[in-house]
Design an enzyme around this catalytic site. Structure first.
Site: not given
Ligand code: NDP
Length: 293
Positions: A54, A98, A121
């Site tokens: 990412k 994460q 997200d």
């Protein structure tokens, strides 16, 4: 019938190129690059790879990408303090913590602590709520579901009035995909582990999205002829051709399903590559929206 492959790798390249152009325009206008901050707690091997990718992807499109690597015994208080610091930092447009987090940290509490307008997200209840009330235009929408919608669009199959079945009801895939399909006027069914006669439910689907996490659960004869099949599953299984080795398979039995479907995504190379591309897109959207606030 042999299905046409919906190539996620190629589509992801196109999305990344569009984001890169958008980033250049943003830099020219604002004098700074959009910034994505990724936080990892501990050293779960899959998460280490995902977070590194990412950060790398952000840098490749000209964003400021930063990976915050925290020790596995980091306290919830310390993680929340970092999130608060990133929320307040004007150079940070997107924050991603994460998952999964170690068990001593309340993941829901951390998700809620991220400022909704930096929640790239799309897991914060404010973003989930906006999506649920049909205001996806005001929300940051979760990345994998956005990728699924792009792949469905690539098939060219009209969604208004189509029967869509999603197998899986998770907050990160199944439910947001269902909301996005509903917003496009599909008639949506969400199936799960308690659904009766799953094969019959799937056979109704003009568009079938499998987000289950069960290797090759969906068989060829569950597919309506000509359907669009989107396979979100990523499952590592033993490879019978190479004893001692493993391979990746989806939630759909690809070879069988390809004989019935009109369009199908492969695993790997389908939904997976679009997830990071859509994360970059979300970060750019978050940066643009923030300067408009
Ligand atoms: P979850 O485990 O959170 O959810 C799985 C869902 O599948 C649940 O709703 C569960 O039902 C349902 N389910 C489980 N077994 C069955 C069954 N036998 N029949 C019908 N439904 C069943 O998974 P996620 O949504 O997080 O992920 C799903 C898959 O997608 C995984 O393989 C994951 O690795 C992959 N994934 C891929 C991504 C990508 O970038 N390509 C990103 C995210 C996930 P119930 O609610 O009743 O328990």
């Amino acid at each position: 019938m042999t299905a046409r492959i919906l190539n996620g790798k190629e589509l992801a390249e196109t999305v990344r190129a569009e984001v890169k152009a958008g980033v250049s325009a943003f830099v020219a206008l604002r004098g700074r690059a959009p910034g994505l901050d990724v936080v990892i707690v501990g050293e779960d091997p899959a998460s280490v790879v995902y977070t590194r990718n990412k950060e790398k992807a952000a840098l490749e499109v000209g964003m400021r990408g930063k990976l915050h690597k925290l020790a596995g015994d980091t306290t919830e208080v310390d993680l929340l303090a970092l999130v608060a610091q990133l929320n307040a930092d004007p150079h940070v447009d997107g924050i991603l913590v994460q998952l999964p987090l170690p068990s001593h940290i309340d993941a829901e509490k951390v998700t809620r602590a991220i400022a909704p307008h930096k929640d790239v997200d799309g897991f914060h209840p404010t973003n989930a709520g906006l999506l649920a009330i049909g205001r996806a235009d005001k929300a940051l929408v979760p990345c994998t579901p956005r990728g699924c919608m792009k792949l469905i669009a690539l098939s060219g199959v009209p969604l208004a009035g189509a029967r869509a079945v999603i197998v899986g009801r998770s907050n990160i895939v199944g439910k947001p995909v269902a909301q996005l399909l509903l917003a496009q006027s599909a008639t949506v069914t969400i199936a799960h582990s308690r659904t009766r006669d799953l094969p019959a439910v799937c056979r109704e689907a003009d568009v079938l999205v499998a987000a289950v996490g069960r290797p090759e659960l969906v068989r060829g004869d569950w597919i309506k002829p000509g359907a669009v099949v989107i396979d979100v599953g990523i499952n590592r299984v033993d490879d019978p051709q190479n004893p001692g080795k493993t391979r990746l398979v989806g939630d759909v039995a690809f070879a069988e399903a390809s004989q019935h479907a009109g369009f199908i995504t492969p695993v790997p190379g389908g939904v997976g590559p679009l997830t990071i591309a859509c994360l970059l897109e979300n970060t750019l959207l978050a940066a643009r929206a923030r300067v408009e606030i």
